[in-house]
Design a protein around this motif. Structure first.
Motif, PDB file in Angstrom:
ATOM      1  N   TYR A 101      13.019 -16.099 -11.612  1.00 58.21           N
ATOM      2  CA  TYR A 101      13.217 -15.551 -12.951  1.00 58.21           C
ATOM      3  C   TYR A 101      12.742 -14.109 -13.068  1.00 58.21           C
ATOM      4  O   TYR A 101      12.794 -13.530 -14.138  1.00 58.21           O
ATOM      5  N   GLY A 102      12.238 -13.570 -11.956  1.00 58.91           N
ATOM      6  CA  GLY A 102      11.763 -12.209 -11.964  1.00 58.91           C
ATOM      7  C   GLY A 102      10.267 -12.149 -11.713  1.00 58.91           C
ATOM      8  O   GLY A 102       9.634 -13.156 -11.363  1.00 58.91           O
ATOM      9  N   GLY A 103       9.727 -11.009 -11.893  1.00 55.05           N
ATOM     10  CA  GLY A 103       8.288 -10.856 -11.657  1.00 55.05           C
ATOM     11  C   GLY A 103       7.828  -9.498 -12.122  1.00 55.05           C
ATOM     12  O   GLY A 103       8.504  -8.809 -12.878  1.00 55.05           O
ATOM     13  N   GLU A 104       6.626  -9.116 -11.555  1.00 54.15           N
ATOM     14  CA  GLU A 104       6.103  -7.808 -11.921  1.00 54.15           C
ATOM     15  C   GLU A 104       5.227  -7.310 -10.796  1.00 54.15           C
ATOM     16  O   GLU A 104       4.753  -8.078  -9.947  1.00 54.15           O
ATOM     17  N   MET A 105       5.056  -6.022 -10.819  1.00 56.92           N
ATOM     18  CA  MET A 105       4.221  -5.361  -9.802  1.00 56.92           C
ATOM     19  C   MET A 105       3.130  -4.598 -10.525  1.00 56.92           C
ATOM     20  O   MET A 105       3.408  -3.831 -11.447  1.00 56.92           O
TER      21      MET A 105
ATOM     22  N   LYS B 167       0.875  -1.167   0.000  1.00 57.73           N
ATOM     23  CA  LYS B 167       0.000   0.000   0.000  1.00 57.73           C
ATOM     24  C   LYS B 167       0.909   1.212   0.000  1.00 57.73           C
ATOM     25  O   LYS B 167       1.712   1.367   0.921  1.00 57.73           O
ATOM     26  N   ASN B 168       0.683   1.996  -1.025  1.00 55.32           N
ATOM     27  CA  ASN B 168       1.515   3.192  -1.178  1.00 55.32           C
ATOM     28  C   ASN B 168       2.997   2.833  -1.086  1.00 55.32           C
ATOM     29  O   ASN B 168       3.792   3.449  -0.358  1.00 55.32           O
ATOM     30  N   ASP B 169       3.397   1.787  -1.814  1.00 54.01           N
ATOM     31  CA  ASP B 169       4.792   1.326  -1.961  1.00 54.01           C
ATOM     32  C   ASP B 169       5.372   0.790  -0.665  1.00 54.01           C
ATOM     33  O   ASP B 169       6.593   0.571  -0.556  1.00 54.01           O
ATOM     34  N   LYS B 170       4.498   0.532   0.332  1.00 58.93           N
ATOM     35  CA  LYS B 170       4.961  -0.079   1.578  1.00 58.93           C
ATOM     36  C   LYS B 170       4.223  -1.388   1.764  1.00 58.93           C
ATOM     37  O   LYS B 170       3.058  -1.482   1.436  1.00 58.93           O
ATOM     38  N   GLU B 171       4.975  -2.344   2.241  1.00 59.04           N
ATOM     39  CA  GLU B 171       4.370  -3.680   2.387  1.00 59.04           C
ATOM     40  C   GLU B 171       3.199  -3.584   3.361  1.00 59.04           C
ATOM     41  O   GLU B 171       3.285  -2.956   4.413  1.00 59.04           O
ATOM     42  N   LEU B 172       2.135  -4.236   2.935  1.00 59.89           N
ATOM     43  CA  LEU B 172       0.890  -4.167   3.694  1.00 59.89           C
ATOM     44  C   LEU B 172       0.982  -5.075   4.914  1.00 59.89           C
ATOM     45  O   LEU B 172       1.401  -6.247   4.795  1.00 59.89           O
ATOM     46  N   GLU B 173       0.594  -4.473   6.093  1.00 60.13           N
ATOM     47  CA  GLU B 173       0.601  -5.273   7.316  1.00 60.13           C
ATOM     48  C   GLU B 173      -0.752  -5.980   7.430  1.00 60.13           C
ATOM     49  O   GLU B 173      -1.796  -5.343   7.388  1.00 60.13           O
ATOM     50  N   LEU B 174      -0.683  -7.261   7.511  1.00 60.86           N
ATOM     51  CA  LEU B 174      -1.909  -8.064   7.518  1.00 60.86           C
ATOM     52  C   LEU B 174      -2.503  -8.114   8.935  1.00 60.86           C
ATOM     53  O   LEU B 174      -1.773  -8.266   9.936  1.00 60.86           O
ATOM     54  N   ASN B 175      -3.845  -8.034   8.973  1.00 57.23           N
ATOM     55  CA  ASN B 175      -4.597  -8.128  10.241  1.00 57.23           C
ATOM     56  C   ASN B 175      -6.014  -8.510   9.871  1.00 57.23           C
ATOM     57  O   ASN B 175      -6.278  -8.941   8.736  1.00 57.23           O
TER      58      ASN B 175
ATOM     59  N   VAL C 172      -7.331   2.710  -5.318  1.00 56.36           N
ATOM     60  CA  VAL C 172      -8.590   2.534  -4.548  1.00 56.36           C
ATOM     61  C   VAL C 172      -9.013   3.906  -3.999  1.00 56.36           C
ATOM     62  O   VAL C 172      -8.193   4.586  -3.346  1.00 56.36           O
ATOM     63  N   SER C 173     -10.264   4.279  -4.298  1.00 56.31           N
ATOM     64  CA  SER C 173     -10.800   5.559  -3.802  1.00 56.31           C
ATOM     65  C   SER C 173     -12.062   5.273  -2.966  1.00 56.31           C
ATOM     66  O   SER C 173     -13.009   4.668  -3.480  1.00 56.31           O
ATOM     67  N   VAL C 174     -12.040   5.701  -1.748  1.00 54.61           N
ATOM     68  CA  VAL C 174     -13.178   5.465  -0.808  1.00 54.61           C
ATOM     69  C   VAL C 174     -13.923   6.795  -0.637  1.00 54.61           C
ATOM     70  O   VAL C 174     -13.295   7.830  -0.357  1.00 54.61           O
ATOM     71  N   TYR C 175     -15.200   6.763  -0.838  1.00 51.98           N
ATOM     72  CA  TYR C 175     -15.999   7.972  -0.663  1.00 51.98           C
ATOM     73  C   TYR C 175     -17.068   7.667   0.377  1.00 51.98           C
ATOM     74  O   TYR C 175     -17.428   6.521   0.616  1.00 51.98           O
TER      75      TYR C 175
ATOM     76  N   SER D  83      -8.065   4.600   1.238  1.00 53.38           N
ATOM     77  CA  SER D  83      -7.802   5.107  -0.124  1.00 53.38           C
ATOM     78  C   SER D  83      -6.293   5.148  -0.369  1.00 53.38           C
ATOM     79  O   SER D  83      -5.504   5.407   0.551  1.00 53.38           O
ATOM     80  N   GLY D  84      -5.953   4.885  -1.580  1.00 52.12           N
ATOM     81  CA  GLY D  84      -4.523   4.928  -1.947  1.00 52.12           C
ATOM     82  C   GLY D  84      -4.177   3.941  -3.065  1.00 52.12           C
ATOM     83  O   GLY D  84      -5.051   3.364  -3.711  1.00 52.12           O
ATOM     84  N   LYS D  85      -2.888   3.757  -3.236  1.00 50.79           N
ATOM     85  CA  LYS D  85      -2.388   2.873  -4.301  1.00 50.79           C
ATOM     86  C   LYS D  85      -2.007   1.545  -3.694  1.00 50.79           C
ATOM     87  O   LYS D  85      -1.175   1.461  -2.797  1.00 50.79           O
ATOM     88  N   TYR D  86      -2.657   0.503  -4.187  1.00 53.45           N
ATOM     89  CA  TYR D  86      -2.349  -0.849  -3.749  1.00 53.45           C
ATOM     90  C   TYR D  86      -1.597  -1.563  -4.883  1.00 53.45           C
ATOM     91  O   TYR D  86      -1.955  -1.420  -6.052  1.00 53.45           O
ATOM     92  N   SER D  87      -0.625  -2.322  -4.512  1.00 48.76           N
ATOM     93  CA  SER D  87       0.226  -3.024  -5.506  1.00 48.76           C
ATOM     94  C   SER D  87       0.387  -4.465  -5.092  1.00 48.76           C
ATOM     95  O   SER D  87       0.518  -4.763  -3.901  1.00 48.76           O
ATOM     96  N   ILE D  88       0.359  -5.321  -6.122  1.00 47.88           N
ATOM     97  CA  ILE D  88       0.633  -6.729  -5.890  1.00 47.88           C
ATOM     98  C   ILE D  88       1.988  -7.051  -6.533  1.00 47.88           C
ATOM     99  O   ILE D  88       2.237  -6.747  -7.698  1.00 47.88           O
ATOM    100  N   ASN D  89       2.861  -7.626  -5.789  1.00 42.99           N
ATOM    101  CA  ASN D  89       4.227  -7.985  -6.253  1.00 42.99           C
ATOM    102  C   ASN D  89       4.265  -9.504  -6.404  1.00 42.99           C
ATOM    103  O   ASN D  89       4.212 -10.223  -5.416  1.00 42.99           O
TER     104      ASN D  89
END
Length: 1453
Positions: free
Chosen positions: A1415-1419, A1371-1379, A1424-1427, A1404-1410
């Motif tokens: 052999y490498g990978g992608e992100m 989340k926002n380029d920081k690893e998401l803490e699971l809970n 996500v926008s919460v109103y 709200s913010g930018k979520y990324s899956i790594n």
């Protein structure tokens, strides 16, 4: 084994053993000889006491027979009793022992005798050595200066008589004699045939042949040796018949003669083995004149004196010439030839034995000119009158035979030690003399001259000798005082002068030389002159002007001579000189007498009457009368021209001083004319009148001696003698021979025949049986009797009775070529018991020992062609006859023959003359008056006048066949007498005879030659023209046209015409129909000559002509309206476009043009018909473009259609045309790597798989397969090597064939190229594998998610990776803490879920899956926008999220 042949030069000399010249060695030899003599005496006494005087078995037998009877009887009794008492075997043993003892005694005696002979030889050598030493001592004691015993006597003779002057001189060493005419050395080479000098036993003779009035002079002979000189002289007066007595020339009794050079006073015999001949060179070349010389005896430290002369002037080593003498040769080398080197060269070798000399002329022609038409270079540049200020340069003019006359000369100077040439005169100087001024005192200079004419400037002359700018008077003013101890004091005379302030005027001012452009003044310095250096000023004045002009204002003159330039031609001047020093200038000198600037020497007049006379086969002697004014002449130039050609060439390139010259290098048998011009410093005279034409032949002389004298038969009282022709006939037919004989031990020769013998075989009668005779023979012609031959071998007068034949004789040679020759001989006179059945021919190399037999079987002919000889080798031959009794005596060995064809060897030619007569012809330019053409068949003289006729005119001879037939087949030969073996042969075979007879028949039965047989052509309106053309026709020629045996006359339907100038006869048929089938014939007659030609038009041939005529008629009608000038054709452009083209004609504004394909019109812009060319472009040709294309053109006058079917063969040709253009544009093969393998690519303008393209590995063609994939695109052809291995290395070739040419491109896929490509392939393969198996998100995630607060957000996607990837959410380029709020799941290793429960604004913010693995990978990003509830849904742009970022393999570690 035959004894070793002794060289001729050893037969007359004693060679001493050098080992006996030592005194100690001589004493030992004497002591040894004395001891050996004593031992022999003692041994001899002992031998007599023991065995009597028996020395061998033969001597023992002789002594045994001479004993007394008593001793013989007693010996017999004793021997008889002994034989009875002994056994037979014992007696044999005793006899053997006795014989052995006798043999040993005999060998011992032989050794003693051999030793005695060796001692005698040693003593004899010692005596000869002593005698030689005493002889040299005596010679030294009798040495004395020359003493004239009989002096010359004066003679008075008439013109054209011969004069012989004799005198006798003695002295030791033998004096060397030289003859002089009015103090000028006489050299026979200067006027060949004029003088002859002889010397024998102290008597010396000078013979003047055909004396002229100009030979009136004082003739002197000077004899010189090392001890002194003696001379004698006499006057020769030549009177003219019926003329007045001529006065004696001035100086006729002069006695001053130069001494000859020192010579070597040791006796040597000198023989010239090889001599240099008349030599021709070119300026700039290197050349060597060389003689091989045999000098006997050959001494290491002592040699005769060898000197080289050019025109009797001694030559020394210099920059241009190098003299060498030694190692058996004398040589004169030229490092850089110039015309200055032309002249008569003489090698003289002087010793006590006399002077041996040889002379020959060297000609040097001009080098190739730098400018076409420019003259040759001047020559003989010399410097005169050198002083401080100037030097006078003189030269000789070049010969201008076919160039424009010389208009002047440029003089160049160069300071010694530099290479900077400076031109001295601005304008060309017209005479061969120029005073060069502006020199620096004390410096040395060299000069050269260049000639100028209308065409340009010549090459420069040879540079002059260096000259210093010094006044020679300065040396005279030096005084040397000699002191004790060898010291010297040098005083300059100026130091002794008195004190003089202002010098006096110069004295004795006079003009020493005049010219058109300058005068040279000379004067004496003032006296006294003073110590100070003097200089001079010159003034000039035009007579009558009263004014003086200073000549040298700027530069003072320091020498008492000066050249004054810039004088007006025709004006008269006076001059005066002033002297000056540092104190001032003197008064003027006395004025010179008036002088006018003009030439003192004028152009010489032309030489007088010119006469050319025969000399040798390649030279002519030219003589002429001297011009009336011959003062100051440089000499004469002689030119020659082939008679009638008017093309003149120079004979000499340097002026000759004599009025007689031998012209060499001419062609034997050719006719020449000559002309002469005189040259002096002013220029050339006019050409003399031309001589009478003369044919180059040898002069008429007595013949040489016969040779090859042989005995042909003998009956005990007479001998038949044969001999060979003299090698040289003297230029006239040999009239006969005189024979002399003598017995071997007699000294006097006896005449055999008093009248001439015509044949070369003679029977000598009245001989003494068993006596030995020798013979000599002399030949005679109209010039006289020649020299007698050498005495023959000794012939024994003994009757021949052997059964075998005698020797063949008169062996001669002809047709000497590079590897073969023909040998001829005559049959033996003595034939033995039976006729001669054949001959064997033997040959060997001249120095060889073993005879080789050429023919295995005897030849019945008296000739043989010997083949397979070695070119350049010398052979000798002999012939052996054979009869029934066996092989007889061989002939004498022939003279040596060099097997080598002479240059320009001519052969017999065959032909037919204008009258149809068959002949054989032969030309020979080398003939003389005595030469004859001898024709033969099978080498037998042709005497049948019924079958042959021989015609000889000058140097051309023909053998005519009167009635040629097969009987005339055979070998014909011709030999030309009195030449150097000129001969040839011709084989008349059946094929050649048939060819000549056919040609003869054509000439005797003439036909009109035709350039073209009867032919036809169809004209553009359907008319048919029949025509024939002869080589030539006269105006009287007639002709007939015949069709199907019926003559055709000139009419409207058959128009006949004949052009006599071109030889063309024609018939024009206006309408050709089915009725005109048949045979067409033309008959021609022109005088006696006839000819005819026929043309058959039947069947298919007629149908073809008829169809062509109908077609041309239709074409004519078609072309009356708009039509296609050229029907549809195709062309490939440089851009690989297919252009369909056609040309139209006869169009107008209303003419309509349309394109069609498969019947459907093509909508394109109509072409401009005024340009006549219409075009339809097919950009990219493929199969879908196939079809029938048509073009139509029409208007109110008619319509024309042209069609082209673009399919089948036409389509294939188009593809080949595209291949041709693409093949030429194809690039080099390039390597491109892919994950599948290595791809070879070739780029070009256009490519399609229908092109004939091929790939090759090395020489093997490659077919498309899983391993080797072949393909291409529109602009590229490629071949891919899948999974390459080491076997795939090598040379690859791409070939594109265009039907005619294969366009190839090659690449070498090996070595570093393969390694680099393979590495790149492995890299790409690994990268592709990694790309395939790396972690990645396959789908399911949206780019943007909007959600209301409080709801649950579930983000689900499918992931992939091998091995299974690791999934991390950010989340926002920081690893998401699971809970409990953020729940992450990964189901079945490929479904990834992120669940956000009860979303709030903070979510709200930018979520990324790594997603990643090794052999490498992608992100992948998701926005996500919460109103909040009740708010408007925010508008989020899609580009703000969904970004995929790759993760390299390194990031996985």
């Amino acid at each position: 084994m035959s004894s070793k042949k002794v060289p001729f030069y050893q037969k007359r000399h004693k060679h001493f053993d050098q080992s006996y010249r030592n005194i100690q060695t001589r004493y030992l030899v004497q002591e040894y000889s004395a001891r050996r003599a004593a031992a022999r005496q003692a041994y001899s006494t002992q031998s007599v006491a023991n065995i009597g005087r028996t020395t061998c078995r033969l001597c023992a037998r002789k002594l045994h027979h001479t004993t007394s009877e008593e001793e013989s009887h007693e010996t017999q009794i004793a021997r008889h009793q002994e034989q009875k008492s002994q056994h037979w075997s014992e007696r044999r043993r005793i006899r053997f022992v006795t014989d052995l003892a006798s043999l040993e005694e005999e060998m011992r005696s032989a050794r003693l005798l051999a030793r005695e002979q060796l001692d005698k030889i040693a003593i004899q050598r010692m005596v000869e050595e002593r005698m030689a030493l005493e002889r040299y001592v005596v010679e030294d004691s009798i040495s004395r200066a020359p003493e004239i015993l009989v002096r010359l006597r004066s003679h008075t003779v008439w013109e054209k008589m011969a004069v012989r002057l004799y005198f006798t001189v003695q002295g030791f060493p033998t004096p060397i004699v030289q003859w002089y005419k009015n103090d000028e050395l006489i050299t026979p080479a200067s006027e060949p045939g004029k003088y002859r000098i002889e010397s024998q036993y102290g008597v010396h003779v000078l013979e003047i042949n055909r004396a002229q009035h100009e030979d009136t002079a004082t003739y002197s002979a000077v004899a010189t040796n090392v001890h002194g000189q003696a001379s004698t002289n006499a006057a020769v007066i030549v009177r003219r018949f019926r003329g007045e007595e001529e006065p004696l020339p001035a100086g006729i009794l002069s006695s001053h003669l130069p001494l000859p050079l020192d010579i070597c006073f040791t006796h040597f015999d000198v023989h010239f083995l090889e001599k240099f001949g008349v030599t021709f060179g070119v300026e700039g070349e290197t050349l060597t004149l060389r003689c091989r010389i045999l000098v006997t005896p050959e001494l290491t430290r002592l040699h005769p004196r060898a000197e080289w002369y050019r025109d009797d002037v001694l030559i020394k080593d210099s920059k241009w010439t190098k003299v060498f003498f030694g190692e058996g040769q004398a040589a004169l080398s030229f490092t850089h030839l110039n015309k200055d080197d032309e002249g008569l060269y003489t090698i003289r070798i002087a010793s006590k034995g006399g002077v041996s000399e040889y002379s020959a002329f060297l000609f040097v022609r001009d080098a190739d000119v730098l400018v076409m038409g420019a003259p040759g270079a001047p020559m003989d540049v010399k410097c005169h009158d050198a002083n401080r200020d100037y030097v006078i340069v003189t030269w000789k003019p070049p010969n201008t035979t076919h160039e424009a006359p010389v208009i002047g000369y440029f003089v160049d100077r160069c300071e010694v030690g530099t290479e900077n040439w400076v031109q001295c005169n601005d304008a060309p100087v017209k005479i061969c003399k120029y005073p060069v001024t502006g020199l620096f005192e004390g410096r040395s200079y060299v000069f050269r001259v260049r000639a100028v004419n209308q065409a340009g400037i010549s090459r420069p002359s040879r540079i002059s000798e260096a000259v210093a700018a010094l006044d020679p008077i300065d040396l005279e003013r030096l005084q040397t005082i000699h002191l004790d101890g060898g010291k010297q004091i040098v005083i300059y005379q100026d130091d002794l002068e008195g004190e003089v302030k202002i010098p006096g005027p110069p004295t004795n001012v006079y003009v020493s030389e005049t010219s058109k452009t300058y005068v040279v003044l000379s004067w004496d310095p003032p006296v006294p002159r003073g110590k100070e250096p003097l200089s001079y000023f010159i003034e000039k004045s035009i007579v009558g002007s009263g004014t003086w002009q200073r000549v040298n204002d700027k530069v003072a003159v320091r020498s008492p001579r000066y050249a004054v330039f810039d004088l007006a031609e025709g004006k008269t001047y006076v001059f005066r000189v002033l002297s000056a020093n540092k104190y001032g200038i003197s008064d003027p000198s006395e004025i010179t007498p008036p002088v006018q600037a003009q030439e003192a020497v004028v152009v010489p007049s032309a030489p007088g009457r010119i006469v050319a006379t025969r000399n040798t086969r390649t030279s002519v002697i030219v003589q002429w009368d001297k011009p009336k004014h011959e003062e100051d002449l440089f000499g004469y130039y002689i030119d020659y021209s082939v008679a009638g050609s008017n093309h003149w060439e120079p004979c000499n390139h340097k002026p000759v001083k004599y009025n007689r010259f031998t012209v060499h290098g001419l062609t034997t048998g050719e006719k020449y004319v000559f002309r002469v011009k005189a040259a002096n410093a002013v220029g050339m005279s006019e050409n003399s009148q031309e001589s009478e034409p003369i044919t180059v032949q040898a002069a008429l002389t007595c013949p040489s001696y016969p040779y090859g004298i042989t005995l042909l038969n003998c009956d005990g009282h007479s001998m038949i003698i044969g001999w060979k022709l003299p090698r040289f006939s003297g230029g006239s037919n040999i009239l006969g021979y005189y024979l002399d004989k003598r017995e071997v031990h007699h000294h006097n020769w006896h005449e055999v025949n008093s009248s001439l013998v015509k044949e070369r075989i003679y029977t000598v009668e009245d001989l003494t049986e068993n006596a030995y005779y020798e013979f000599k023979i002399a030949a005679a012609n109209i010039a006289g009797i020649g020299q007698a031959s050498e005495p023959s071998d000794h012939f024994k007068c003994e009757a021949w009775t052997m059964p075998e034949p005698g020797p063949p004789y008169d062996l001669t040679f002809c047709e000497v070529r590079n590897t073969s020759l023909v040998l001829l001989w005559k049959a033996p006179i003595y034939i033995g018991n039976s006729p001669v059945r054949g001959y064997y021919v033997d040959y060997k190399e001249e120095e060889g020992e073993e005879w080789l037999t050429f023919n295995d079987k005897p030849t019945p002919h008296r000739y043989e062609k010997i083949t397979e000889l070695h070119e350049g080798k010398t052979y000798v031959f002999r012939v052996r006859p054979m009869n029934d009794a066996g092989i007889g005596r061989p002939s004498d060995v022939s003279e040596a023959v060099l097997v080598q064809a002479k240059p320009d060897t001519k052969e017999i030619t065959s032909g037919v003359d204008e009258e149809g007569n068959i002949y054989l012809a032969f030309d020979c330019k080398e003939i003389s008056d005595a030469s004859q053409f001898a024709w033969s068949k099978f080498y037998e003289e042709i005497a049948d006048t019924d079958k042959f006729k021989i015609e000889t005119v000058g140097d051309h001879s023909k053998l005519y066949f009167k009635n040629p037939s097969k009987e005339d087949l055979g070998t014909y030969a011709v030999a030309v007498s009195d030449t150097d073996g000129v001969s040839s042969s011709f084989i008349m075979d059946e094929e050649e005879l048939e060819r000549l007879m056919a040609l003869s028949h054509e000439i005797k039965n003439p036909t009109i030659p035709l350039k073209s047989e009867l032919a036809y052509e169809v004209l553009d309106r359907g008319q048919v023209r029949f025509w024939i053309q002869a080589e030539s026709l006269s105006s009287d020629a007639s002709y007939r046209f015949v069709i199907n045996d019926a003559e055709v006359k000139d009419s409207d339907t058959h128009k006949l015409k004949c052009d006599h100038s071109t030889g063309t006869i024609e018939m024009l048929m206006d309408r050709f129909t089915i009725e005109n089938e048949g045979t067409y014939t033309v008959q021609i007659q022109d005088g006696n000559a006839k000819n005819q030609s026929s043309l058959v038009l039947i069947g298919d041939a007629f149908k073809a002509v008829l169809d062509e005529a109908e077609f041309q008629r239709r074409e004519f009608l078609r072309k009356q309206g708009p039509h296609f000038l050229e029907y549809l054709f195709w062309k490939i452009s440089e851009d690989c476009e297919v252009l369909l083209l056609c040309k139209v004609a006869n169009t107008k504004k209303e003419t309509f043009f349309k394109w069609f394909r498969d019947g459907a019109g093509i909508d394109i812009e109509p072409p401009d018909l005024q340009k006549e060319l219409c075009c339809l472009t097919i950009p990219r040709l493929s199969k879908k473009e196939q079809g029938e294309y048509k073009a139509t053109i029409s208007d109110d006058r008619g319509q024309d259609i042209s069609a082209l079917d673009v399919s089948g063969k036409v389509y294939e040709d188009m593809i080949l045309g595209l291949s041709r253009v693409s093949g030429k544009s194809a690039s080099d093969l390039k390597i491109h790597c892919t994950p599948e393998g290595i791809r070879l690519q070739c780029f070009m303008k256009y490519y399609t798989e229908e092109m004939k393209a091929s790939w090759y590995q090395k020489e093997s063609k490659i077919s498309s397969s899983e391993k080797m994939r072949i393909g291409g695109s529109d602009e590229m052809a490629w071949m891919q090597i899948c999974e390459p291995t080491e076997k795939d290395k090598g040379k690859y070739t791409f070939e594109l064939f265009d039907g005619k040419e294969a366009h190839k491109r090659t690449i070498d896929l090996s070595g570093q190229a393969f390694d680099d490509a393979y590495a790149e392939f492995q890299r790409l393969k690994a990268a592709a594998f990694a790309e395939k198996n790396r972690g990645k998100v396959l789908g399911g995630l949206p780019d943007v998610v909007t959600i209301m607060e409080g709801k649950t957000l579930n983000l689900t996607c499918t992931v992939f990776g091998n091995p299974d990837p690791e999934v991390v959410w950010f989340k926002n380029d920081k690893e998401l803490e699971l809970n409990e709020h953020y729940v992450v799941k990964l189901e079945q290793g490929k479904y990834a879920n992120l669940v956000i429960k009860g979303v709030a604004s903070e979510d709200s913010g930018k979520y990324s899956i790594n997603v990643k693995n090794k052999y490498g990978g992608e992100m992948v990003d998701v926005t996500v926008s919460v109103y909040k509830h009740g708010e408007e849904v925010p508008d989020i742009k899609p580009g703000a999220g969904g970004k995929v970022r790759s993760i390299p393999p390194e990031a996985t570690h």
